[in-house]
Design a protein around this motif. Structure first.
Motif, mmCIF file in Angstrom:
data_model
loop_
_atom_site.group_PDB
_atom_site.id
_atom_site.type_symbol
_atom_site.label_atom_id
_atom_site.label_comp_id
_atom_site.label_asym_id
_atom_site.label_seq_id
_atom_site.Cartn_x
_atom_site.Cartn_y
_atom_site.Cartn_z
ATOM 1 N N GLY A 9 -0.068 17.877 -58.986
ATOM 2 C CA GLY A 9 -0.286 18.223 -57.844
ATOM 3 C C GLY A 9 -0.493 16.779 -56.848
ATOM 4 N N ILE A 10 -1.922 17.371 -55.782
ATOM 5 C CA ILE A 10 -2.155 16.853 -54.416
ATOM 6 C C ILE A 10 -3.476 15.438 -54.713
ATOM 7 C CG2 ILE A 10 -2.696 19.114 -53.650
ATOM 8 C CD1 ILE A 10 -1.832 15.572 -51.757
ATOM 9 N N GLU A 11 -4.001 16.363 -55.468
ATOM 10 C CA GLU A 11 -5.001 15.844 -56.378
ATOM 11 C C GLU A 11 -5.034 14.713 -56.477
ATOM 12 O OE1 GLU A 11 -4.694 18.784 -56.721
ATOM 13 O OE2 GLU A 11 -6.036 20.243 -55.744
ATOM 14 N N GLU A 12 -4.371 14.591 -57.594
ATOM 15 C CA GLU A 12 -3.526 13.959 -58.948
ATOM 16 C C GLU A 12 -2.989 12.593 -58.068
ATOM 17 O OE1 GLU A 12 -2.678 14.712 -63.549
ATOM 18 O OE2 GLU A 12 -1.855 15.595 -62.370
ATOM 19 N N ARG A 13 -2.276 12.729 -56.932
ATOM 20 C CA ARG A 13 -1.565 12.028 -56.210
ATOM 21 C C ARG A 13 -2.495 11.149 -55.221
ATOM 22 N NH1 ARG A 13 2.599 16.331 -55.417
ATOM 23 N NH2 ARG A 13 4.214 15.515 -57.200
ATOM 24 N N CYS A 14 -3.854 11.867 -54.958
ATOM 25 C CA CYS A 14 -4.567 11.070 -53.749
ATOM 26 C C CYS A 14 -5.093 9.882 -54.982
ATOM 27 C CB CYS A 14 -5.589 12.057 -53.694
ATOM 28 S SG CYS A 14 -5.081 13.181 -52.503
ATOM 29 N N GLU A 15 -5.255 10.425 -56.262
ATOM 30 C CA GLU A 15 -5.952 9.702 -57.270
ATOM 31 C C GLU A 15 -5.346 8.559 -57.371
ATOM 32 O OE1 GLU A 15 -9.638 8.109 -59.759
ATOM 33 O OE2 GLU A 15 -8.540 9.408 -58.094
ATOM 34 N N ILE A 16 -4.007 8.722 -57.287
ATOM 35 C CA ILE A 16 -3.186 7.626 -57.451
ATOM 36 C C ILE A 16 -2.583 6.561 -56.527
ATOM 37 C CG2 ILE A 16 -0.337 6.518 -58.015
ATOM 38 C CD1 ILE A 16 -0.129 9.947 -59.795
ATOM 39 N N ALA A 17 -2.856 7.045 -55.491
ATOM 40 C CA ALA A 17 -2.452 6.475 -54.637
ATOM 41 C C ALA A 17 -4.249 5.512 -54.444
ATOM 42 C CB ALA A 17 -2.248 7.056 -53.027
ATOM 43 N N ARG A 18 -5.470 5.587 -54.661
ATOM 44 C CA ARG A 18 -6.635 4.971 -54.673
ATOM 45 C C ARG A 18 -6.183 3.915 -55.451
ATOM 46 N NH1 ARG A 18 -11.156 4.581 -56.881
ATOM 47 N NH2 ARG A 18 -10.369 6.273 -58.694
ATOM 48 N N LEU A 19 -6.531 4.455 -56.921
ATOM 49 C CA LEU A 19 -6.046 3.340 -58.116
ATOM 50 C C LEU A 19 -5.116 2.583 -57.783
ATOM 51 C CD1 LEU A 19 -6.390 6.028 -61.274
ATOM 52 C CD2 LEU A 19 -8.428 4.418 -60.047
ATOM 53 N N ARG A 20 -3.781 2.664 -57.320
ATOM 54 C CA ARG A 20 -2.587 2.107 -56.966
ATOM 55 C C ARG A 20 -3.500 1.052 -56.156
ATOM 56 N NH1 ARG A 20 2.482 1.573 -54.132
ATOM 57 N NH2 ARG A 20 3.983 0.692 -55.619
ATOM 58 N N ALA A 21 -3.830 1.564 -54.979
ATOM 59 C CA ALA A 21 -4.337 0.181 -53.619
ATOM 60 C C ALA A 21 -5.433 -0.495 -54.058
ATOM 61 C CB ALA A 21 -5.359 1.004 -52.710
ATOM 62 N N THR A 22 -6.252 -0.284 -55.061
ATOM 63 C CA THR A 22 -7.338 -1.422 -55.995
ATOM 64 C C THR A 22 -6.534 -2.346 -57.020
ATOM 65 O OG1 THR A 22 -7.576 0.947 -57.870
ATOM 66 C CG2 THR A 22 -9.666 1.119 -55.558
ATOM 67 N N GLY A 23 -5.415 -2.102 -57.479
ATOM 68 C CA GLY A 23 -4.507 -3.379 -57.588
ATOM 69 C C GLY A 23 -4.492 -2.854 -59.318
ATOM 70 N N ARG A 24 -4.612 -1.540 -59.896
ATOM 71 C CA ARG A 24 -4.811 -1.172 -61.205
ATOM 72 C C ARG A 24 -3.462 -1.062 -61.781
ATOM 73 N NH1 ARG A 24 -9.890 1.693 -62.786
ATOM 74 N NH2 ARG A 24 -11.004 0.932 -61.603
ATOM 75 N N SER A 25 -3.048 -0.765 -62.402
ATOM 76 C CA SER A 25 -1.743 -0.897 -63.421
ATOM 77 C C SER A 25 -1.087 0.238 -64.293
ATOM 78 C CB SER A 25 -1.069 -1.872 -64.761
ATOM 79 O OG SER A 25 -2.348 -1.707 -66.110
ATOM 80 N N ILE A 26 -0.164 0.234 -63.521
ATOM 81 C CA ILE A 26 0.889 2.045 -63.846
ATOM 82 C C ILE A 26 -0.470 2.222 -65.729
ATOM 83 C CG2 ILE A 26 2.395 3.325 -65.174
ATOM 84 C CD1 ILE A 26 3.781 1.368 -63.582
ATOM 85 N N ARG A 27 -0.146 1.751 -66.449
ATOM 86 C CA ARG A 27 -0.725 2.397 -67.757
ATOM 87 C C ARG A 27 -2.529 2.421 -67.880
ATOM 88 N NH1 ARG A 27 1.813 2.133 -72.421
ATOM 89 N NH2 ARG A 27 3.717 0.795 -72.657
ATOM 90 N N GLN A 28 -3.175 1.663 -66.746
ATOM 91 C CA GLN A 28 -4.903 1.694 -66.464
ATOM 92 C C GLN A 28 -4.273 3.729 -66.119
ATOM 93 O OE1 GLN A 28 -5.419 -1.513 -64.502
ATOM 94 N NE2 GLN A 28 -6.679 -2.315 -65.970
ATOM 95 N N ILE A 29 -3.500 3.429 -64.490
ATOM 96 C CA ILE A 29 -3.295 4.390 -64.042
ATOM 97 C C ILE A 29 -3.128 6.155 -64.679
ATOM 98 C CG2 ILE A 29 -2.811 5.737 -61.862
ATOM 99 C CD1 ILE A 29 -1.825 3.091 -60.385
#
Length: 374
Positions: A9-29
Motif C-alpha cells: 500500500g501507499i504507507e509501505e511505498r513511502c517507507e520504501i522510498a525513505r529507506l532507499r534514500a538512506t542507501g539501504r539495500s533491498i534485503r534490508q528494506i
C-alpha cells in the motif's frame, strides 16, 4: 496458520522510498517491512520512473493503473454491442455467455461480467432505464417472492402429484406437460400456456375467459392433434380454471395437481411464464397485442437458447428429438432447415386445430401456439 498475501500500500511505498534514500539495500528494506526481498525488488523495478527514481505517489498510481483496465465490455466495443443487442432480444446474461461459449468453443464472457456492467451503469449514471436490459428488470440484486395457490376442494377427480409416474421427474421422456395461466391487470384477460418438460417447448393460446370450460376446450384443441406418445400427462396448480381437467382423460392424458401452496412443483411452466413476463408484463393490455405480435413473442421464446438444454433452443430440441416419428399429415421437410419446422407442416397443424375449433366452438380469433418457430 495459512498466510494471506496483502498487496503493498501507499504507507509501505513511502517507507520504501525513505529507506532507499538512506542507501539501504533491498534485503534490508525487505527485512524492515517484513516482506520477501523479491517483492521489494519487483515493486521498485515495476513502479520506478523512467529516470530510475522511486516516488511513492507515482508508484501507487502506476500500480492502480495496471490493476484496473475497465470492464471487458468497456474495452471491447464490438462485444458490448453484441451483448446489448442480445439483451434487447430478452436473452439473459447466462444465455448470452453460454451461447457464445458454445459457438466459439471458449469462454468469451461471464454472465457475472454482464450483470456487473449493467449495475455499474445504473450506479454511475443514476439512469435506471439500464435495468430494462435485465430479465427481471430489477435495479438491485435480490429475490422477492410471495406465496400463492388456490383451494383444491373444488376440483373433482383431482390426483395429487405424488401419484404421477416417477419417469416424469427426470425430464428424459417426452410427452409430459405443465399448464398454467398468465393473468393481466385487465379483468378477464389471460393466456393459457403449456410447457413440454423434455424440450421446454412453449404453446400458448388466448382463451375467451379463464372459466374452466373454455380452458379445458382450449387444452383439448391444442393436445389432440399430437400423437399419443407426446401427450401423456399434464400437471396443474390448484386454480379452479383447471377444474374440468378430466375433459382430457378421453385423450388418454393423465392429469395431476401440485400440492397446495406449492406451485414450484411445476417449476418449468413457472420459469417459462417468468420469461414471457419480460415482454408481456402484467400491466399489458392484451387487446393491443395483434395475433402476429403474439405469435412472434412465442416464436422468440422457442428460439432462445437454454442452459438446461446445453444452450440449444427448445425449437432445435423439439425438432431433433420429438418430431422423429411417422405422421401421415407431415410433408417432406426442405433440405437445409434441420432445426426448423417447415411452413407446410405448420399450416397443417394450425388448419387441424382451427378445424376442430370450428366444429366444437370458438376459442378466439387471436390464436397462436408454440409450434410457431419458423
Amino acid at each position: 496458520m495459512e498466510q494471506t498475501y496483502v498487496q503493498i500500500g501507499i504507507e509501505e511505498r513511502c517507507e520504501i522510498a525513505r529507506l532507499r534514500a538512506t542507501g539501504r539495500s533491498i534485503r534490508q528494506i525487505a527485512s524492515a517491512l517484513d516482506r520477501a526481498p523479491s517483492t521489494v525488488a519487483r515493486e521498485i523495478r515495476r513502479n520506478c520512473s523512467k529516470k530510475g527514481n522511486y516516488q511513492p505517489v507515482y508508484a501507487n498510481e502506476q500500480s492502480r493503473a495496471r490493476r484496473w483496465t475497465g470492464s471487458k465490455l468497456y474495452r471491447n466495443s464490438a462485444l458490448r454491442q453484441l451483448v446489448l443487442s442480445l439483451l434487447q432480444q430478452r436473452w439473459s446474461p447466462e444465455q448470452i455467455a453460454g451461447r457464445l461459449a458454445r459457438e466459439t468453443g471458449r469462454n468469451v464472457i461471464s454472465h457475472e461480467t454482464i450483470y456487473r456492467f449493467i449495475y455499474a451503469q445504473i450506479t454511475r449514471t443514476n439512469n435506471y432505464s439500464w435495468r430494462q436490459y435485465l430479465p427481471r428488470g430489477k435495479s438491485k440484486r435480490g429475490w422477492r417472492g410471495r406465496r400463492g395457490g388456490s383451494p383444491a376442494s373444488f376440483i373433482a377427480h383431482r390426483r395429487p402429484l405424488c401419484e404421477r409416474p416417477n419417469a416424469v421427474n427426470d425430464r428424459q421422456t417426452p410427452g409430459h406437460w405443465e399448464a398454467d395461466l398468465m393473468l393481466f391487470k385487465t379483468y378477464g384477460q389471460a393466456i393459457l400456456t403449456l410447457h413440454e418438460r423434455y424440450s421446454r417447448l412453449l404453446i400458448a393460446v388466448r382463451p375467451p375467459s379463464k372459466a374452466a370450460q373454455p380452458i379445458a376446450k382450449a387444452m383439448t384443441d391444442i393436445l389432440s392433434p399430437l400423437p399419443e406418445p407426446w401427450r401423456q400427462t399434464v400437471t396443474f396448480d390448484n386454480g379452479t380454471e383447471f377444474a374440468m381437467h378430466y375433459k382430457l382423460h378421453p385423450l388418454n392424458i393423465q392429469t395431476f395437481f401440485c400440492d397446495t401452496y406449492s406451485p414450484w412443483q411445476k417449476g418449468g411452466i413457472e420459469n417459462a411464464i417468468g420469461r414471457m413476463r419480460r415482454t408481456l408484463p402484467r400491466k399489458t393490455d392484451l387487446a393491443t397485442i395483434s395475433p402476429h405480435r403474439f405469435v412472434k413473442l412465442i416464436r422468440a421464446y422457442n428460439n432462445t437458447p437454454r442452459k438446461c438444454l446445453d444452450f440449444q433452443t427448445p425449437a432445435e430440441l423439439f425438432w431433433n428429438k420429438l418430431l422423429h416419428f411417422k405422421c401421415e399429415s407431415t410433408v417432406p421437410i426442405p433440405s437445409g432447415r434441420s432445426n426448423l419446422i417447415s411452413s407446410n407442416f405448420l399450416e397443417i397443424e394450425i388448419a387441424s386445430l382451427r378445424s376442430r375449433r370450428r366444429h366444437a366452438g370458438s376459442i378466439n380469433n387471436s390464436f397462436a401456439c408454440g409450434f410457431l418457430f419458423v
